[in-house]
Design an enzyme around this catalytic site. Sequence first.
Site, short mmCIF file in Angstrom:
data_model
loop_
_atom_site.label_atom_id
_atom_site.label_comp_id
_atom_site.label_asym_id
_atom_site.label_seq_id
_atom_site.Cartn_x
_atom_site.Cartn_y
_atom_site.Cartn_z
N GLU A 1 0.82 -1.22 0.00
CA GLU A 1 0.11 -0.02 0.04
C GLU A 1 0.74 1.21 0.10
OE1 GLU A 1 -3.02 -0.21 2.97
OE2 GLU A 1 -3.80 -2.07 2.51
N GLU B 1 -5.23 -8.59 1.04
CA GLU B 1 -6.00 -8.05 2.27
C GLU B 1 -7.53 -8.16 1.83
OE1 GLU B 1 -4.45 -4.84 4.35
OE2 GLU B 1 -2.33 -5.55 4.10
O1 IFM Z 1 -4.08 -2.88 9.21
C1 IFM Z 1 -4.00 -2.46 7.98
C2 IFM Z 1 -2.72 -2.80 7.07
O2 IFM Z 1 -1.71 -2.51 7.90
C3 IFM Z 1 -2.62 -2.48 5.70
N1 IFM Z 1 -4.16 -2.33 5.12
C4 IFM Z 1 -5.05 -1.97 5.75
C5 IFM Z 1 -5.23 -2.57 7.18
C6 IFM Z 1 -6.63 -2.18 8.12
O3 IFM Z 1 -6.48 -0.93 8.12
#
Ligand code: IFM
Length: 477
Positions: A173, A375
């Site tokens: 990210e 994710e």
């Molecule tokens: O916890 C975070 C993660 O580190 C990166 N993506 C989003 C998740 C939730 O906010």
Amino acid sequence: MTYVTSPGEPLAFPQGFAWGAATAAYQIEGAADADGRGPSVWDTFSRTPGKVRGGDTGDVACDSYRRYPEDADLLASLGLSSYRFSISWPRIFPTGAGPVNQAGLDHYKALLDTLAERGISGAATLFHWDLPQALQDQGGWASRDIALRFADYAAVVGEALGDRVERWITLNEPLVVTDLGYRTGIHAPGIADEAAAAAATHHLLLGHGLATAALRAAVPGAQVGITLNLTPVIVTPDANGSAALLERARLVADAKHNGVFLEPLLFGRYPEHAPAAILPPAALIRDGDLAAISAPVDFLGVNYYRPQHLRPGDPANLRLREYPPVPGTEGGVVEYYPAGLETTNMDWLIDPDGLYELLVRLSKDAPGLPLYITENGCAAEDYPNPDGKVNDLERIKFLHQHLEACARAARDGVNLAGYYVWSLLDNFEWAYGYQKRFGIVYVDFPTGRRIPKESAAFVAEVVRANAIPALPANWPV
Ligand code: IFM
């Protein structure tokens, strides 16, 4: 609760689909001073009063640095075939540039061996936000030199762990790093400077490109990709608004949320419609940079949480659940929360159709490129009942809906190769500290005790069947 997957289940996943759970080093490891680890920007930031809710830090977190065999057992008990974790850069380079800390490398070797003993492969992220503080002191991602340091780190880690890691993810990210770390300052390193954020964008991308080459040189046959948080922009016209303005707002918002990283990576160019302020100035982009950045990846990691909805509206007179749209969009368009959609404990919209649309769009932008959901998940108000169980039915519903979107996308021709739930464990949720719980396993932070939630049983059944069970018709949430 029992989940029943009927034979001939229509919502099945492709054969060989990778099922996993994801975590990140600073969020779970703790052991901040163990075995020669150096400080990271998140140590500095979280120890600064007022930066993280409740003054929480990652000093202890889930203590996964020490309890990793137990976490590997949890993964195995759910039948997961892959674990996405991140390597803590300051464990490998405590002072940023050198010397290498062998104890740090040994920890990840031991983790990967422990996983392998349980039949679980490792997907390793090189940078999930915990930059060595020493590199921040030299300018961090706003300075070009860091891209070279990142490639050095990738080479060292690739040589040490290349025989054990199945998939490499260079960055997690990068947009969150630039937006929250450098533009608004609500994440480490806490900088609020538009020019620094724009420079960081280019240097993160360059770091990705150089690290990809370094990994490929160190590890023949390495599978290398990058993980982006992507946000589909969904527009809803109305009879009063200008369609041209709405389309312009969509293009700008899409460039800002998605194109700014996606286009350099896939097409070797920055997006035409992005607001000028977010783009790196031409003087920062040297010959060969965009070629390095756009060297083909082996897969794309997609983190999906929510879309952005836009509609015509009056930015000067916002209604309930309306917000000004992305900066750089002219007036007359606002962001809004559609009335029919629920939100999570983060106040993020729940919209699985956004995931479906995103996957279809990516498979058009990058035909054939394997996509992994690296994710997806939600925060909820989780707590153990008097009987000790954590009944996170909202999370099951969320996962069910999003997995359904994934299965539909795969059925419709998207090359979706795997899905990692965020997260294995409740953990340090950055500026929110420990108040937001994303895990399918509950962590009692005072003791470190793990309690698999009801959603863990649901995930285990999905993995077992490689298909999604129907939820009972009277599902209570
Ligand atoms: O916890 C975070 C993660 O580190 C990166 N993506 C989003 C998740 C939730 O906010």
